[in-house]
Design a protein around this motif. Structure first.
Motif, PDB file in Angstrom:
ATOM      1  N   ARG A 117      50.390  53.842  71.216  1.00 47.75           N
ATOM      2  CA  ARG A 117      50.986  55.655  71.775  1.00 47.75           C
ATOM      3  C   ARG A 117      49.743  56.072  72.753  1.00 47.75           C
ATOM      4  N   ALA A 118      49.749  56.130  73.736  1.00 45.97           N
ATOM      5  CA  ALA A 118      48.269  57.129  74.625  1.00 45.97           C
ATOM      6  C   ALA A 118      48.218  58.486  74.414  1.00 45.97           C
ATOM      7  N   ASP A 119      46.632  59.085  74.232  1.00 49.12           N
ATOM      8  CA  ASP A 119      47.160  60.237  74.613  1.00 49.12           C
ATOM      9  C   ASP A 119      46.851  60.383  76.293  1.00 49.12           C
ATOM     10  N   PRO A 120      47.438  61.902  76.841  1.00 49.01           N
ATOM     11  CA  PRO A 120      47.368  61.594  78.387  1.00 49.01           C
ATOM     12  C   PRO A 120      46.273  62.772  78.080  1.00 49.01           C
ATOM     13  N   PRO A 121      45.801  62.389  79.383  1.00 50.45           N
ATOM     14  CA  PRO A 121      45.684  61.635  80.844  1.00 50.45           C
ATOM     15  C   PRO A 121      45.541  60.282  80.687  1.00 50.45           C
ATOM     16  N   THR A 122      46.622  59.531  81.091  1.00 53.39           N
ATOM     17  CA  THR A 122      46.560  58.144  81.228  1.00 53.39           C
ATOM     18  C   THR A 122      46.423  57.692  81.880  1.00 53.39           C
ATOM     19  N   THR A 123      44.703  57.673  82.314  1.00 54.89           N
ATOM     20  CA  THR A 123      44.367  57.887  83.366  1.00 54.89           C
ATOM     21  C   THR A 123      43.156  56.622  82.535  1.00 54.89           C
ATOM     22  N   PHE A 139      43.105  67.661  80.244  1.00 56.34           N
ATOM     23  CA  PHE A 139      43.483  66.576  82.047  1.00 56.34           C
ATOM     24  C   PHE A 139      41.853  66.830  82.857  1.00 56.34           C
ATOM     25  N   ILE A 140      41.081  68.427  82.259  1.00 57.79           N
ATOM     26  CA  ILE A 140      40.002  68.151  83.618  1.00 57.79           C
ATOM     27  C   ILE A 140      38.810  67.195  83.922  1.00 57.79           C
ATOM     28  N   ASP A 141      39.389  66.090  82.165  1.00 59.34           N
ATOM     29  CA  ASP A 141      38.458  64.814  83.138  1.00 59.34           C
ATOM     30  C   ASP A 141      38.782  64.407  83.486  1.00 59.34           C
ATOM     31  N   ALA A 142      40.283  64.334  83.696  1.00 59.54           N
ATOM     32  CA  ALA A 142      41.598  63.198  84.245  1.00 59.54           C
ATOM     33  C   ALA A 142      39.978  62.833  85.948  1.00 59.54           C
ATOM     34  N   GLY A 143      39.682  63.818  86.727  1.00 58.26           N
ATOM     35  CA  GLY A 143      38.939  63.697  87.455  1.00 58.26           C
ATOM     36  C   GLY A 143      38.148  62.999  88.233  1.00 58.26           C
ATOM     37  N   VAL A 268      44.732  42.284  70.907  1.00 61.03           N
ATOM     38  CA  VAL A 268      45.497  42.768  72.562  1.00 61.03           C
ATOM     39  C   VAL A 268      46.226  44.212  72.761  1.00 61.03           C
ATOM     40  N   ALA A 269      45.648  44.635  73.462  1.00 60.70           N
ATOM     41  CA  ALA A 269      45.627  46.391  73.743  1.00 60.70           C
ATOM     42  C   ALA A 269      46.135  46.585  75.240  1.00 60.70           C
ATOM     43  N   GLY A 270      46.882  47.737  75.994  1.00 59.95           N
ATOM     44  CA  GLY A 270      46.853  47.486  76.768  1.00 59.95           C
ATOM     45  C   GLY A 270      46.715  49.149  76.824  1.00 59.95           C
ATOM     46  N   ASP A 271      45.420  49.861  77.268  1.00 57.10           N
ATOM     47  CA  ASP A 271      45.486  51.387  77.662  1.00 57.10           C
ATOM     48  C   ASP A 271      46.470  52.429  77.623  1.00 57.10           C
ATOM     49  N   HIS A 272      47.572  51.549  78.634  1.00 55.09           N
ATOM     50  CA  HIS A 272      47.920  53.035  79.579  1.00 55.09           C
ATOM     51  C   HIS A 272      49.686  52.082  79.532  1.00 55.09           C
ATOM     52  N   GLY A 273      51.284  52.540  80.268  1.00 55.68           N
ATOM     53  CA  GLY A 273      51.822  51.937  80.123  1.00 55.68           C
ATOM     54  C   GLY A 273      51.729  52.649  81.761  1.00 55.68           C
ATOM     55  N   MET A 274      52.633  51.954  82.560  1.00 58.79           N
ATOM     56  CA  MET A 274      53.411  52.597  83.151  1.00 58.79           C
ATOM     57  C   MET A 274      54.958  53.352  84.137  1.00 58.79           C
ATOM     58  N   THR A 275      54.475  54.051  85.303  1.00 61.15           N
ATOM     59  CA  THR A 275      56.077  54.594  85.993  1.00 61.15           C
ATOM     60  C   THR A 275      56.852  52.691  86.605  1.00 61.15           C
ATOM     61  N   GLY A 276      58.385  53.612  86.535  1.00 61.20           N
ATOM     62  CA  GLY A 276      58.934  52.425  87.083  1.00 61.20           C
ATOM     63  C   GLY A 276      58.261  52.568  88.738  1.00 61.20           C
ATOM     64  N   GLY A 278      55.614  52.106  88.679  1.00 54.19           N
ATOM     65  CA  GLY A 278      53.867  51.297  88.873  1.00 54.19           C
ATOM     66  C   GLY A 278      53.256  52.352  88.525  1.00 54.19           C
ATOM     67  N   ASP A 279      53.196  53.366  88.711  1.00 54.71           N
ATOM     68  CA  ASP A 279      51.879  53.999  88.657  1.00 54.71           C
ATOM     69  C   ASP A 279      51.602  54.973  87.304  1.00 54.71           C
ATOM     70  N   HIS A 280      50.565  55.438  86.878  1.00 50.99           N
ATOM     71  CA  HIS A 280      50.274  56.396  85.541  1.00 50.99           C
ATOM     72  C   HIS A 280      48.829  57.142  85.454  1.00 50.99           C
ATOM     73  N   GLY A 281      48.947  58.052  84.496  1.00 48.11           N
ATOM     74  CA  GLY A 281      47.825  59.439  85.178  1.00 48.11           C
ATOM     75  C   GLY A 281      48.782  60.598  84.035  1.00 48.11           C
ATOM     76  N   GLY A 282      50.193  60.372  84.425  1.00 45.70           N
ATOM     77  CA  GLY A 282      50.719  61.158  83.052  1.00 45.70           C
ATOM     78  C   GLY A 282      51.224  61.321  82.017  1.00 45.70           C
ATOM     79  N   ASP A 283      51.644  62.427  81.459  1.00 44.26           N
ATOM     80  CA  ASP A 283      52.469  61.974  80.070  1.00 44.26           C
ATOM     81  C   ASP A 283      54.099  61.305  79.520  1.00 44.26           C
TER      82      ASP A 283
END
Length: 929
Positions: A117-123, A139-143, A268-276, A278-283
């Motif tokens: 389970r990743a913590d947002p933001p998923t960048t 979230f300010i770190d996302a930039g 073997v790990a994934g840093d985040h998932g992806m939406t339908g 193929g994008d990511h960054g949200g929660d």
């Protein structure tokens, strides 16, 4: 002097808006304090009984593994790693990592799959930060995902290096920016080009197996693969290319396990998932639900796997890996150890005692961090901190008593103590997450108030100040003096220790004081002008009466604007803004028609009435069709993003791909041809100037370049690989040619924006297009646009003398009626070509709707002005409020109708590499694109 004052006044108003936005964001986008403390082996975070059992070469706890391999497959969502044999026809991303399932099913005591389970933001940068420091980003770190800065906090990489462990890295060059000069050996590859699926992965596999075999050169081997993430951005998860990329990862893991030693831990790990899409960054659930697979040829687990995979927070990997490798846990970690990996004995009580040893160290480290953070930041509630400290004290005291017993404690008591440690660590993390997600409502409200007063100031300055004969020096100098005085007062209070402030608060205070000075000075002049002598001057002036009437006229469009602003305070309306904006636009247009009908401006059967009805129908059709190009937010799981947002290369049916390509070319031709026809019809192509020549020859060349670029990018991946050299050339040449042509066109337009031709009527025109204006007197010509046509004035003087003598000469001006709109239209067309290049091919249809709707709105405004001025003394050169509000709503509508959303997953990453598929040396240009 007047021009300088005007520019200073505009600069001041910009300062007001920037100060208001800065004040709001300082309360909305909060950052946590990063501590500079570091853990060390000499820290006494273990009991005296535990300290005697730690062997040489380990810190705090005996290391279980001398070496570990961490494989990060970027965007490896849990569904990619899960294997379901019951699926007869799996989707492209399903059941491709067969080797992981094979290991977990055949060796359940050696391998296990977790939900990570990743913590947002998923960048990516924030996830790397969480995976190495054990802390939570805000979230300010996302930039910072666009420009990674070195991590200053204590982290796992630093701890390994400080304790003599050699870390070898290969893959995503983001790690180089986060951990400069921190690796014993490294192989970095450019990572930001999301269209490149193979460079990073192929580069890693050139070094991975040989490095894994030579275990004497490393203690921790990290490999960060990017192909899966880039494939999701380029094609989406449900695409054959994703099946190929996951199959490649499966083969890589199969070969890697063959090269591993028996005493090596594989993660073997994934840093985040992806939406339908193929994008990511949200929660959203799709974005935070990644996969973690743990394996070792030695026995790892003493208990059988659960029926459903266990969920593990990503920050939990940091204390777990640190203690397993025998190094201190990073100072700012708030993660919890994965106790399954510390149960090293078949006896249940002995395993729980080993887990309690890890939990005790973990809890002491978190308690130390909370105490230090509370002193440095003071943003954690003292009551919650005290409750956590009480729980920690009770738990550690009980653990000390258990260790001091000579007899073996009972298993239920040990398990209860383990539950207390878990509870403390989970509550501590929850308190930190709550504290770091808090807002500053006072600053947010003050920012909104300052923004509102800035809008009011602009309205007053534009509508009233000129009528009151306000010179710009009065509009500027008094507010500036007030602003400097207000900022000085706050600055002195800060220096004297009476009030704490920062640069944002100081500038906001100065902006508010300058606004107060403006309104005070304006009110004083208004009061002085209200006497009897001034009343006749003010209210006896027809121009001022019309201005005051115009100030009352915008009630209904401003009401819709206020309604839209009020909707921003509702989360439901914010999520549904893609539907709200076109609804309000259509409502405004319908209300305009009803107002014209109410005032008897629409005569039954008149051409103007039918024209307005036709334009209304056209706007309704455009508003309806624009909904076909919307992208959904993660808060609306029932919504499905438009398939038209995907590039043509994602289509598998060749006939459908060819049909869409032809349709896009027709759209491109319609836009270029329509612009040229409009300009030629109104006489703006008669002038032999640079912009006119560019419209004649540059527009077709731009359309040709865009069509060629679409032809290259719409090809299948295999075809692009076969024609590698030519494709590489075309992928760079076509977009850069488009960028150059657009830049040349804009520069020419800036150099010579007037496309008006003045000729003697007796001369043969030698051009196409009707004469727009045929003035017969100098006064009439001066009334239209006096400053632009001094040449016409000079020419007219001589020709009027000839006319009086019987010569009958007049002057015709081609393109005079559209002198302003022609320059604006050319610039908008150039920007439209640029934006169509940066978007996927089928969004050109949305841009066609954009231009058609804009044309319909402007034509409707022209018809309404003509109807109003024919029966009243309304000034045709005054832009009414309904036109401004309609244009604003249309802008918001097509922000969404071109596939955008104000959320991280909707960022168009592909645009950063149009024309620069090999990557960039800086972040400025890709961010601009």
């Amino acid at each position: 002097m007047q021009r300088a004052l005007v520019l200073l006044f505009l600069a001041w108003t910009c300062f007001l808006f920037f100060s208001a936005i800065g004040l709001f964001t300082s309360g909305f986008l909060l950052m946590r304090v990063e501590l500079a403390n570091h853990s060390s082996c000499s820290d006494t975070l273990t009991s005296s009984l535990q300290r005697t059992r730690v062997p040489l070469g380990s810190c705090w706890l005996p290391s279980r593994f001398p070496k570990a391999v961490l494989i990060i497959i970027d965007a490896l969502k849990f569904e990619f790693a899960q294997y379901d044999p019951s699926r007869q026809e799996p989707r492209p991303y399903e059941n491709k990592l067969k080797f992981l399932h094979q290991l977990a099913s055949q060796q359940p005591r050696h391998a296990r799959l977790y939900r990570f389970r990743a913590d947002p933001p998923t960048t990516t940068m924030q996830r790397i930060k969480g995976l190495t420091t054990g802390s939570l980003p805000t979230f300010i770190d996302a930039g910072s995902n666009f420009a990674s800065y070195a991590i200053q906090e204590d982290n796992l990489i630093w701890q390994l290096a400080q304790n003599g462990k050699r870390v070898v890295f290969m893959g995503d060059d983001t790690w180089d920016g986060l951990f400069p000069q921190a690796f014993f050996s490294s192989y970095f590859f450019p990572s930001f080009n999301v269209k490149d699926l193979h460079t990073v992965d192929d580069g890693i596999m050139q070094h991975l197996y040989q490095t894994a075999v030579d275990g004497s050169e490393w203690d921790l081997l990290i490999a960060h693969f990017l192909g899966v993430d880039h494939c999701g951005h380029k094609h989406g998860p449900d695409h054959p290319e994703m099946a190929k990329k996951l199959s490649q990862m499966d083969e890589m893991l199969r070969s890697l396990v063959d090269h591993l030693a028996n005493d090596t831990l594989l993660l073997v790990a994934g840093d985040h998932g992806m939406t339908g899409t193929g994008d990511h960054g949200g929660d959203s659930e799709e974005e935070v639900n990644a996969a973690l697979f743990v394996y070792s040829k030695a026995t790892l687990f003493q208990s059988p796997p659960p029926q459903e995979p266990q969920a593990v927070l990503q920050v939990n990997l940091v204390p777990t890996l640190a203690l397993l490798l025998g190094v201190p846990i990073p100072y700012s970690n708030i993660g919890e150890v994965m106790d399954d990996l510390f149960a090293i004995d078949s006896d249940a009580a002995s395993s729980v005692l080993a887990q309690l040893a890890a939990y005790s160290i973990n809890a002491r480290q978190v308690d130390r961090f909370l105490r230090s953070y509370a002193l440095a930041a003071q943003d954690i509630s003292s009551e919650k901190l005290q409750r956590l400290q009480d729980l920690f004290a009770v738990t550690t005291e009980e653990h000390e008593r258990v260790l001091a017993w000579t007899d073996s404690p009972g298993l239920p008591q040990l398990e209860r103590l383990r539950s207390q440690f878990r509870r403390y660590l989970q509550e501590a993390r929850a308190v930190c997450a709550e504290s770091w997600a808090r807002f500053h409502p006072v600053r947010m409200v003050a920012g909104c108030a300052l923004l509102t007063s800035s809008c009011l100031l602009c309205y007053v300055a534009s509508r009233v100040a000129a009528s009151l004969n306000f010179p710009y020096r009065h509009l500027l100098w008094y507010p500036l003096l007030w602003g400097v005085a207000g900022a000085s007062v706050l600055g002195l209070a800060h220096l004297s220790g009476w009030a704490a402030t920062d640069l944002v608060l100081l500038s906001s205070w100065g902006a508010a004081a300058s606004q107060l000075g403006f309104f005070w000075h304006f009110w004083a002049r208004w009061a002085r002008s209200s006497n009897a002598a001034s009343a006749h001057l003010l209210f006896g002036s027809p121009s001022l009466k019309s201005r005051l009437r115009a100030g009352l006229a915008p009630a209904f469009p401003l009401g819709i604007l206020v309604l839209r602003c009020g909707a921003m305070l509702s989360d439901s309306f914010v999520v549904a803004e893609a539907q709200v904006a076109p609804f309000l636009l259509v409502s405004l247009v319908v209300l305009l028609m009803l107002r014209l009908q109410w005032r008897d401006r629409l005569l039954e059967g008149s051409p103007s009435s039918w024209r307005l009805l036709g334009l209304l129908a056209l706007i309704l059709i455009c508003a309806r069709l624009s909904g076909l190009f919307r992208q959904c937010r993660e808060e609306t799981p029932s919504c499905h993003s438009s398939l038209l947002l995907a590039p043509l290369s994602s289509l598998q049916d060749p006939q459908a791909k060819n049909l869409y390509y032809v349709l896009c070319l027709v759209t491109l031709g319609a836009l270029a041809g329509g612009m040229r026809y409009w300009l030629r019809h109104y006489g703006n192509l008669n002038c032999p100037s640079g912009p006119v020549l560019f419209v004649r020859w540059g527009f077709p060349l731009l359309a040709l370049c865009i069509g060629g670029y679409w032809a290259v990018t719409s090809g299948a991946e295999e075809a692009l690989i076969k024609l590698h050299a030519w494709v590489q050339l075309a992928l760079a040449a076509f977009p850069r040619g488009i960028f150059a042509l657009v830049a040349v066109g804009l520069l020419l337009l800036l150099w010579d924006p007037v496309t008006v031709t003045v000729r003697d009527s007796r001369e043969p025109p030698q051009v196409m297009g009707p004469p727009i204006v045929s003035p017969s007197s100098q006064a009439e010509l001066l009334h239209v646009i006096p400053q632009l046509y001094r040449r016409m004035q000079e020419s007219l003087r001589s020709r009027l003398d000839e006319a009086k003598a019987g010569g009958g000469a007049t002057v015709v001006a081609y393109g005079l009626g559209s002198v302003y709109s022609a320059a604006l239209l050319i610039s908008l067309a150039l920007l439209g070509f640029l934006f169509m290049t940066l978007h996927s091919e089928r969004l050109s249809l949305a841009f066609l709707l954009l231009f058609v709707e804009a044309f319909a709105l402007l034509w409707m405004h022209a018809c309404a002005v003509a109807l109003s001025s024919s029966s009243s003394q309304a000034d045709p050169f005054t832009v009414p409020w309904y036109a401004l509000v309609a244009w604003t709503l249309a802008a918001a509508q097509f922000f969404y109708a071109t596939g955008h959303q104000p959320v991280f997953p909707a960022i168009h990453w592909n645009a950063a590499f149009v024309g620069f598929h090999q990557g960039h040396n800086t972040t400025l240009l890709p961010a601009l694109l």
